[in-house]
Design an enzyme around this catalytic site. Structure first.
Site, short mmCIF file in Angstrom:
data_model
loop_
_atom_site.label_atom_id
_atom_site.label_comp_id
_atom_site.label_asym_id
_atom_site.label_seq_id
_atom_site.Cartn_x
_atom_site.Cartn_y
_atom_site.Cartn_z
N GLU A 155 0.81 -1.24 0.00
CA GLU A 155 0.00 0.00 0.00
C GLU A 155 0.84 1.28 0.00
O GLU A 155 0.61 2.21 0.77
CB GLU A 155 -0.96 -0.04 1.21
CG GLU A 155 -1.86 -1.25 1.21
CD GLU A 155 -2.73 -1.37 2.45
OE1 GLU A 155 -2.76 -0.45 3.28
OE2 GLU A 155 -3.40 -2.43 2.61
N GLU A 271 -6.35 -10.67 -1.16
CA GLU A 271 -7.11 -10.45 0.09
C GLU A 271 -8.61 -10.33 -0.17
O GLU A 271 -9.31 -9.54 0.43
CB GLU A 271 -6.61 -9.17 0.78
CG GLU A 271 -5.12 -9.11 1.03
CD GLU A 271 -4.68 -7.88 1.77
OE1 GLU A 271 -5.54 -7.15 2.31
OE2 GLU A 271 -3.46 -7.60 1.83
O1 G3I Z 1 -2.58 -8.82 18.88
C1 G3I Z 1 -3.02 -7.61 19.53
C2 G3I Z 1 -3.56 -7.93 20.92
O2 G3I Z 1 -2.49 -8.41 21.73
C3 G3I Z 1 -4.16 -6.66 21.53
O3 G3I Z 1 -4.73 -6.98 22.77
C4 G3I Z 1 -5.24 -6.12 20.57
C5 G3I Z 1 -5.90 -4.87 21.09
O4 G3I Z 1 -4.99 -3.79 20.95
O5 G3I Z 1 -4.64 -5.82 19.29
C6 G3I Z 1 -4.14 -7.00 18.68
O6 G3I Z 1 -3.55 -6.66 17.44
C7 G3I Z 1 -4.52 -6.35 16.43
C8 G3I Z 1 -4.28 -7.30 15.23
O7 G3I Z 1 -5.14 -6.95 14.12
C9 G3I Z 1 -4.50 -8.76 15.61
O8 G3I Z 1 -5.86 -8.94 15.95
C10 G3I Z 1 -4.30 -4.91 15.98
O9 G3I Z 1 -4.65 -4.04 17.05
C11 G3I Z 1 -5.18 -4.60 14.76
O10 G3I Z 1 -4.85 -3.31 14.25
C12 G3I Z 1 -4.87 -5.62 13.65
O11 G3I Z 1 -5.74 -5.34 12.57
C13 G3I Z 1 -5.33 -5.95 11.33
C14 G3I Z 1 -5.03 -4.83 10.31
O12 G3I Z 1 -4.70 -5.41 9.04
C15 G3I Z 1 -3.86 -3.96 10.75
O13 G3I Z 1 -2.68 -4.75 10.80
C16 G3I Z 1 -6.47 -6.83 10.81
O14 G3I Z 1 -6.64 -7.95 11.67
C17 G3I Z 1 -6.14 -7.34 9.41
O15 G3I Z 1 -7.24 -8.05 8.86
C18 G3I Z 1 -5.80 -6.16 8.49
O16 G3I Z 1 -5.42 -6.68 7.26
C19 G3I Z 1 -5.04 -5.70 6.27
C20 G3I Z 1 -3.86 -6.24 5.49
O17 G3I Z 1 -2.78 -6.52 6.38
C21 G3I Z 1 -3.45 -5.26 4.40
N1 G3I Z 1 -4.57 -4.97 3.51
C22 G3I Z 1 -5.77 -4.47 4.23
C23 G3I Z 1 -6.21 -5.47 5.28
C24 G3I Z 1 -7.48 -5.00 5.99
O18 G3I Z 1 -7.22 -3.82 6.70
#
Ligand code: G3I
Length: 367
Positions: A155, A271
């Site tokens: 991105e 995705e």
């Molecule tokens: O693992 C921590 C946990 O320890 C903590 O308690 C919790 C609350 O803060 O957060 C957890 O991490 C989260 C992680 O997902 C795992 O669940 C992050 O906050 C959260 O931001 C993260 O969101 C992911 C997001 O990307 C950002 O990385 C989504 O699951 C994931 O589906 C999303 O995927 C992205 C692709 O990587 C790139 N393309 C877009 C797609 C959708 O946004």
């Protein structure tokens, strides 16, 4: 018993025991069988938590020939501190995939999101190149020979930021300029010369002026990288689609895919999911419209020989990232994926099966 061996045994046994308990998928060949007959890879993102759910693990093993860690290989989880790396979950997930004859996509080595706090406060123009290069050498080096393709940079294009080339403002652009992208690809090639190095992005699927502008910016980025001899071999089109009462069209996508083919690039649908937030509440109607979009989109992209893999961003609706993204006005959970929260196949699963079954086989030379 060493932890790694324990993880290997536990990952393998999860799938074996659970296969006996898998919900009955309608009498259809699995997606991976249908796709394999066309020299196409099909799969899904998954999480460590999903892998630990036996029935979910069994469905992933049954349906997918390629997997990608939803979060476990991003900067935050892998390098939580400057001098500390964490690979326990990612290791177990790679072992799970290998135990089921599945290829693995790496996601991702360089992004504006999911960076650990220490990086944002430590990075300077003087140390940024070394930080980025070291992260990539360590992470991609650890899985050398195990990764089908890496999303090296994710991105990097965001036209709204009005930078040259449409580049997105990020900690990388700020500290390194546009050269960070080439640096990342060259470091990835050094770390794992056998992986297909991929640029991954979203918002270039539909017939729409903004998406056409993004497609053109992505082509410009890829052409520039290629002109400088950077080792980029594929484009990942994320394919986060949104369903509307008036279904979107994908005619302009054909021209884009042809241009990518002329450059000798492979294309991965990386995705895919279908956001149903604008659809009526009625579940049967929603599912039918979502399935129609899966069918139309996959027919479009699979008409192109150099489209080599299709992955959804999750296999079942439970836990989709979309529930937290523009939630439905009626408060209902969204239904974006091929299987529902109880792991029953939906019309979208049938649509995927039909689109893959009817598409031309991929030519062997691009395996
Ligand atoms: O693992 C921590 C946990 O320890 C903590 O308690 C919790 C609350 O803060 O957060 C957890 O991490 C989260 C992680 O997902 C795992 O669940 C992050 O906050 C959260 O931001 C993260 O969101 C992911 C997001 O990307 C950002 O990385 C989504 O699951 C994931 O589906 C999303 O995927 C992205 C692709 O990587 C790139 N393309 C877009 C797609 C959708 O946004």
């Amino acid at each position: 018993m060493r932890r790694r061996e324990f993880l290997q045994i536990s990952a393998g046994s999860i799938a074996v025991t659970a296969l006996r308990g898998i919900p009955q998928v309608p009498e259809r060949p699995a997606l991976r069988e249908l796709a394999g007959a066309k020299n196409l890879l099909v799969g899904s993102a998954f999480s460590f938590a999903q892998m630990a759910r036996p029935e979910m693990a069994a469905l992933l093993a049954q349906q997918c020939s390629i997997m990608v860690c939803e979060n476990e290989l991003k900067w935050g989880p892998t390098q939580p501190e400057r001098d500390r790396y964490e690979f326990e979950h990612a290791d177990a997930m790679v072992v799970f995939a290998e135990a089921h004859g599945q290829k693995v996509r790496g996601h991702n080595l360089c992004w504006h999101q999911s960076n650990p706090a220490w990086l944002e406060t430590t990075i300077t123009p003087g140390n940024a190149a070394a930080l980025l290069r070291q992260h990539i050498l360590v992470v991609a080096g650890r899985y050398r020979g195990k990764i089908h393709s890496w999303d090296v940079v994710n991105e990097a294009i965001h036209l709204e930021d009005q930078n040259a080339g449409g580049l997105r403002n990020s900690v990388w652009l700020k500290n390194l300029g546009e050269g960070y992208i080439e640096l990342a690809f060259r470091a990835a090639a050094e770390a794992d010369p056998g992986a297909i190095l991929t640029y991954n992005d979203f918002g270039m699927e539909h017939d729409a002026p903004d998406q056409e502008r993004k497609r053109n910016a992505v082509l410009g980025l890829l052409r520039g990288l290629r002109a400088r001899g950077a080792p980029v071999q594929a484009l990942g089109i994320q394919s986060h689609l949104t369903a509307h009462l008036d279904p979107p069209r994908f005619h302009e996508l054909h021209g884009f895919l042809k241009e990518l083919g002329k450059m000798g690039l492979r294309v991965f649908i990386t995705e895919m999911d279908v956001d149903d937030r604008d659809l009526p509440a009625d579940v049967a109607k929603r599912d039918r419209m979502v399935a129609g979009l899966y069918r139309d989109y996959l027919r479009t992209v699979l008409a192109h020989d150099h489209v080599r893999a299709v992955l959804t961003w999750g296999l079942a609706d439970r836990g989709t990232w979309l529930d937290a993204y523009h939630p439905r006005g009626d408060g209902q959970k969204k239904r974006p994926l091929p299987f529902d929260a109880e792991l029953h196949a939906k019309p979208a699963f049938a649509a995927m099966c039909e689109a893959i079954a009817e598409c031309p086989a991929r030519s062997e030379e691009r395996v």
